[in-house]
Write a protein that holds these residues in place. Structure first.
Motif, PDB file in Angstrom:
ATOM      1  N   GLU A 108       0.833  -1.208   0.000  1.00 40.79           N
ATOM      2  CA  GLU A 108       0.000   0.000   0.000  1.00 40.79           C
ATOM      3  C   GLU A 108       0.864   1.253   0.000  1.00 40.79           C
ATOM      4  O   GLU A 108       0.539   2.245  -0.653  1.00 40.79           O
ATOM      5  N   ALA A 109       1.971   1.240   0.718  1.00 39.64           N
ATOM      6  CA  ALA A 109       2.863   2.396   0.763  1.00 39.64           C
ATOM      7  C   ALA A 109       3.500   2.638  -0.596  1.00 39.64           C
ATOM      8  O   ALA A 109       3.768   3.785  -0.963  1.00 39.64           O
ATOM      9  N   GLU A 119       2.118   2.241  -3.440  1.00 42.45           N
ATOM     10  CA  GLU A 119       1.143   2.809  -4.371  1.00 42.45           C
ATOM     11  C   GLU A 119       0.843   4.278  -4.083  1.00 42.45           C
ATOM     12  O   GLU A 119       0.331   4.972  -4.944  1.00 42.45           O
ATOM     13  N   MET A 120       1.146   4.746  -2.867  1.00 45.84           N
ATOM     14  CA  MET A 120       0.834   6.129  -2.516  1.00 45.84           C
ATOM     15  C   MET A 120       1.812   7.073  -3.208  1.00 45.84           C
ATOM     16  O   MET A 120       3.000   6.774  -3.324  1.00 45.84           O
ATOM     17  N   ASP A 132       4.305  10.274  -3.724  1.00 50.81           N
ATOM     18  CA  ASP A 132       5.271  10.933  -2.844  1.00 50.81           C
ATOM     19  C   ASP A 132       4.792  12.346  -2.553  1.00 50.81           C
ATOM     20  O   ASP A 132       4.655  13.171  -3.457  1.00 50.81           O
ATOM     21  N   ARG A 133       4.503  12.622  -1.304  1.00 51.31           N
ATOM     22  CA  ARG A 133       3.951  13.926  -0.936  1.00 51.31           C
ATOM     23  C   ARG A 133       4.975  14.853  -0.317  1.00 51.31           C
ATOM     24  O   ARG A 133       4.629  15.922   0.174  1.00 51.31           O
TER      25      ARG A 133
END
Length: 50
Positions: free
Chosen positions: A11-12, A14-15, A17-18
């Protein structure tokens, strides 16, 4: 590795980069705050030193 940790890693991945957004937000708030504090100190020094 447990199934829970491999799922959270997936899951990480797929997030998006913010970090750039977070850095921009800190600058958006921090720059005016720093300028305001600078002006506050400058005016307070003028007030108390004459």
């Amino acid at each position: 590795m447990s199934p829970d940790s491999s799922q959270s890693l997936h899951e990480a991945a797929e997030m998006p980069d913010r970090r750039p957004l977070i850095a921009f937000t800190w600058l958006w708030v921090g720059a005016p705050l720093a300028y305001g504090l600078y002006e506050l100190v400058r005016k307070a020094t003028q007030l108390f030193t004459g």
